[in-house]
Design an enzyme around this catalytic site. Structure first.
Site, mmCIF file in Angstrom:
data_model
loop_
_atom_site.group_PDB
_atom_site.id
_atom_site.type_symbol
_atom_site.label_atom_id
_atom_site.label_comp_id
_atom_site.label_asym_id
_atom_site.label_seq_id
_atom_site.Cartn_x
_atom_site.Cartn_y
_atom_site.Cartn_z
ATOM 1 C CG HIS A 291 -1.996 0.923 1.173
ATOM 2 N ND1 HIS A 291 -2.433 1.794 0.079
ATOM 3 C CD2 HIS A 291 -3.150 1.027 2.125
ATOM 4 C CE1 HIS A 291 -3.446 2.170 0.124
ATOM 5 N NE2 HIS A 291 -3.870 2.056 1.584
ATOM 6 C CD GLN B 229 -2.525 5.253 4.766
ATOM 7 O OE1 GLN B 229 -3.648 5.058 4.166
ATOM 8 N NE2 GLN B 229 -2.391 6.240 5.294
ATOM 9 C CB CYS C 69 -3.540 2.988 6.961
ATOM 10 S SG CYS C 69 -4.118 1.144 7.104
ATOM 11 N NE ARG D 30 -3.712 7.310 0.569
ATOM 12 C CZ ARG D 30 -4.363 6.309 0.559
ATOM 13 N NH1 ARG D 30 -4.890 5.767 1.660
ATOM 14 N NH2 ARG D 30 -4.792 5.688 -0.898
HETATM 15 N N1 NVA Z 1 -4.335 -3.729 5.450
HETATM 16 C C1 NVA Z 1 -5.821 -3.358 5.128
HETATM 17 C C2 NVA Z 1 -5.534 -1.946 4.793
HETATM 18 C C3 NVA Z 1 -7.191 -1.181 4.368
HETATM 19 C C4 NVA Z 1 -6.512 0.493 3.794
HETATM 20 C C5 NVA Z 1 -6.468 -4.115 3.833
HETATM 21 O O1 NVA Z 1 -5.634 -4.561 3.107
HETATM 22 O O2 NVA Z 1 -7.767 -4.313 3.928
HETATM 23 N N1 CP Z 2 -6.210 3.861 4.274
HETATM 24 C C1 CP Z 2 -6.905 3.718 2.995
HETATM 25 O O1 CP Z 2 -6.416 3.015 1.900
HETATM 26 O O2 CP Z 2 -8.415 3.644 3.109
HETATM 27 P P1 CP Z 2 -9.487 3.241 2.400
HETATM 28 O O3 CP Z 2 -9.683 1.749 2.233
HETATM 29 O O4 CP Z 2 -10.881 3.937 2.771
HETATM 30 O O5 CP Z 2 -9.309 3.816 0.975
#
Ligand code: NVA
Ligand code: CP
Length: 309
Positions: A129, A132, A265, A293
């Site tokens: 990610h 983030q 996050c 973000r």
């Molecule tokens: N680790 C989480 C982050 C969400 C922003 C996911 O992948 O669902």
């Molecule tokens: N932190 C993040 O990526 O949030 P969302 O899943 O809401 O996009």
């Protein structure tokens, strides 16, 4: 042409530039000054998983830069009806200037990028990610450093990761290796990070702790994430039991440096991975983190389309 598929896709110099540019773009936004270098440019956003922050920040960000967006999901496009990813990439990238994808395996976004005529941004995969972490680092720089010399405040710092060895953890590890800080990581057994999936060249930038409290000792930043990431919902109950001792509470924050920040996050589950008094407490910077973000991604989109200015 450059893609942003994982944190290690950019060099130190590129991060230095991006953080400085983010500060400038954020200042303009805060003073209602127009900044529209991407007039007539279009971003396609492809979501195969749910989102609030990523959707709003990319969509609002692109409009603020003067461009426009197309929003696609698996359910309302041919992506959900087995059109090959290579064909989707060829077609979509002939019609837009930039693509952001949130999907499952990293192999999918790599494959899309390999067949795309335009830059592709990772808006979250099972493995990474990077957008983030870009926002998290900028938030740390704003609170603990100097945006005119952005990378200096990160060197030698300790970031504590408490919880799942997931996409966020992997991306923190990549950032630590490049930017010169150390991640103290504590996960339940069976949920460790995998160094090869994280794409690390060595194990110098992280230390593993069985006890999450010890992982927080002397830390400059304590951070965590949901116990069950998107795509792993079938494991919810097993994870709830396994992660019971990995809730960031006041006793973990007390082990950290008195000036330590707390980040998440989001979305968060109070009473699971974090106690309400921590996420809603004085050391938490989660709302700045979420807002950033928008600003980091505006700098990222501008850089991918126009290079350094
Ligand atoms: N680790 C989480 C982050 C969400 C922003 C996911 O992948 O669902
Ligand atoms: N932190 C993040 O990526 O949030 P969302 O899943 O809401 O996009």
């Amino acid at each position: 042409m450059k893609h942003y598929l994982k944190f290690s896709d950019f060099t130190l110099d590129e991060y230095e530039y991006l953080f400085k540019r983010t500060a400038l773009i954020k200042n303009k936004f805060k003073s209602y000054e127009r900044h529209q270098p991407l007039v007539d440019r279009t971003l396609a956003m492809i979501f195969e998983k749910a989102s609030t922050r990523t959707r709003v920040s990319f969509e609002a960000g692109m409009y603020q830069l003067g461009g426009s967006v197309v929003h696609l999901t698996t359910g309302d496009s041919q992506l959900g009806r087995s059109e090959p990813i290579e064909d989707s990439a060829r077609v979509i990238s002939r019609m837009v200037d930039l693509v952001m994808i949130r999907t499952y395996g990293q192999d999918k976004i790599n494959n899309f990028a390999a067949h795309s005529r335009v830059p592709v941004i990772n808006g979250l995969t099972n493995e990474f990610h990077p957008c983030q972490i870009l926002a998290d680092l900028f938030t740390f720089i704003e609170h603990r450093g100097d945006p005119s010399n952005p990378l200096a405040c990160l060197r030698g710092k300790i970031v504590s990761w408490v919880g799942d060895g997931n996409n966020m953890a992997n991306t923190w590890l990549q950032a630590a290796e490049l930017l010169g800080f150390t991640v103290h990581i504590s996960t339940p057994r069976g949920y460790e990070v995998d160094q090869s999936i994280a794409g690390l060249t060595s194990s110098h930038s992280f230390k593993v702790f069985d006890d999450p409290r010890q992982a927080c000792k002397g830390s400059d930043l304590v951070t965590t994430d949901v116990w069950t990431s998107m795509g792993y919902e079938a494991e919810n109950e097993t994870r709830r039991i396994a992660f019971n001792d990995w809730c960031v509470g006041p006793e973990m924050m007390a082990m950290a440096h008195p000036q330590a920040l707390f980040m998440h996050c989001l979305p968060a589950h109070r009473g699971e991975e974090v106690a309400a008094e921590v996420i809603d407490g004085p050391q938490s910077v989660v709302w700045d983190e979420a807002e950033n973000r928008l600003h980091v991604q505006k700098a990222l989109m501008e850089y991918l389309l126009l290079g350094s200015l």
